[in-house]
Design a protein around this motif. Structure first.
Motif, PDB file in Angstrom:
ATOM      1  N   VAL A  98       3.660   9.261  -1.079  1.00  0.00           N
ATOM      2  CA  VAL A  98       4.177   8.271  -2.026  1.00  0.00           C
ATOM      3  C   VAL A  98       5.227   8.879  -2.962  1.00  0.00           C
ATOM      4  O   VAL A  98       6.204   8.216  -3.330  1.00  0.00           O
ATOM      5  N   ASP A  99       5.047  10.137  -3.397  1.00  0.00           N
ATOM      6  CA  ASP A  99       6.006  10.768  -4.307  1.00  0.00           C
ATOM      7  C   ASP A  99       7.132  11.411  -3.489  1.00  0.00           C
ATOM      8  O   ASP A  99       6.988  12.508  -2.953  1.00  0.00           O
ATOM      9  N   ASP A 145       4.066  14.925  -9.523  1.00  0.00           N
ATOM     10  CA  ASP A 145       3.301  14.860 -10.776  1.00  0.00           C
ATOM     11  C   ASP A 145       3.237  16.240 -11.430  1.00  0.00           C
ATOM     12  O   ASP A 145       2.973  17.254 -10.759  1.00  0.00           O
ATOM     13  N   ASP A 170       0.688   5.778   0.868  1.00  0.00           N
ATOM     14  CA  ASP A 170      -0.059   6.967   1.276  1.00  0.00           C
ATOM     15  C   ASP A 170       0.056   7.993   0.158  1.00  0.00           C
ATOM     16  O   ASP A 170       1.172   8.364  -0.252  1.00  0.00           O
ATOM     17  N   ASN A 171      -1.082   8.415  -0.362  1.00  0.00           N
ATOM     18  CA  ASN A 171      -1.050   9.378  -1.464  1.00  0.00           C
ATOM     19  C   ASN A 171      -0.315  10.670  -1.107  1.00  0.00           C
ATOM     20  O   ASN A 171       0.238  11.341  -1.984  1.00  0.00           O
ATOM     21  N   ILE A 219       2.216   2.232  -9.442  1.00  0.00           N
ATOM     22  CA  ILE A 219       2.609   3.596  -9.073  1.00  0.00           C
ATOM     23  C   ILE A 219       3.045   4.315 -10.337  1.00  0.00           C
ATOM     24  O   ILE A 219       3.484   3.675 -11.308  1.00  0.00           O
ATOM     25  N   THR A 231       0.861  -1.179   0.000  1.00  0.00           N
ATOM     26  CA  THR A 231       0.000   0.000   0.000  1.00  0.00           C
ATOM     27  C   THR A 231       0.901   1.235   0.000  1.00  0.00           C
ATOM     28  O   THR A 231       2.128   1.124   0.172  1.00  0.00           O
ATOM     29  N   TRP A 253       9.562   6.500  -5.057  1.00  0.00           N
ATOM     30  CA  TRP A 253       8.267   6.371  -4.376  1.00  0.00           C
ATOM     31  C   TRP A 253       8.482   5.734  -3.002  1.00  0.00           C
ATOM     32  O   TRP A 253       9.402   4.935  -2.810  1.00  0.00           O
TER      33      TRP A 253
END
Length: 205
Positions: free
Chosen positions: A103-104, A109, A99-100, A198, A97, A123
């Motif tokens: 994660v980056d 983005d 975490d939004n 991802i 999993t 990530w």
């Protein structure tokens, strides 16, 4: 005298003829009665013939009733390819999993790149399966969007269950101007992908 004698003779002959017994007259046969009798005889003969050749019906045989089908127990199976390959029913051996919000780690983005620019996307993901990630585990191209010459970086460490880890890929921005996305996924030592994909998303100017 002769005449009288002749007359007497004829008279006597007539009297004798009258007194002689009459020839019996045969009765006329009753045609209707004969036909009725013949018809009854034919009907009786047909009845006897039919009785002689009519087969005696056999007693009905009982049709066997098939037993009800027995239920074949259905074995529970997993739909996850990793679980099928490893034969581990229940919890998934390999899963992840993220975490939004975190994660980056690098290259958010929509980051802008120049044509042909090289960069490293990192990530942060978490091992939520029941198996540790060791040798052979790593990121692979998910097969859609633009690969952008991506080359995965080996984990280089053992990732225990419940542990977070940074995973990275070396990219090269396309030569043409535009927006590009690349999708990647974790895979186990057998090369079977697992978990959610991802992404990296850039704009080449």
């Amino acid at each position: 005298m002769k005449v009288r004698l002749i007359i007497l003779t004829l008279t006597a002959a007539l009297i004798l003829a009258a007194c002689a017994p009459a020839t019996p007259i045969e009765p006329t046969p009753d045609v209707l009665a004969i036909r009725t009798s013949a018809a009854n005889t034919v009907i009786a003969e047909f009845t006897l013939t039919a009785a002689a050749f009519t087969p005696t019906p056999l007693p009905p045989t009982e049709t066997p009733i098939p037993p009800p089908p027995t239920e074949t127990p259905t074995a529970a199976f997993a739909t996850d390819p990793t679980q099928i390959a490893l034969g581990t029913p229940g919890e998934l051996c390999d899963n992840l999993t993220f975490d939004n919000a975190t994660v980056d780690v690098t290259i958010l983005d929509g980051a802008q790149m120049t044509p042909g620019q090289e960069f490293v996307k990192t990530w942060k993901i978490k091992n939520t399966g029941i198996c540790a990630w060791g040798d052979g585990y790593g990121l692979i191209y998910a097969g859609y969007a633009d690969q952008m010459s991506g080359e995965p970086v080996p984990l280089g460490t053992l990732v225990e269950v419940g542990q977070e880890v940074d995973v990275s890929v070396n990219f090269k921005a396309p030569a043409k101007v535009g927006e590009y996305t690349s999708a990647w996924q974790m895979s186990n030592a057998k090369g079977i992908p697992f978990g959610k994909a991802i992404f990296v998303k850039i704009i080449v100017k």
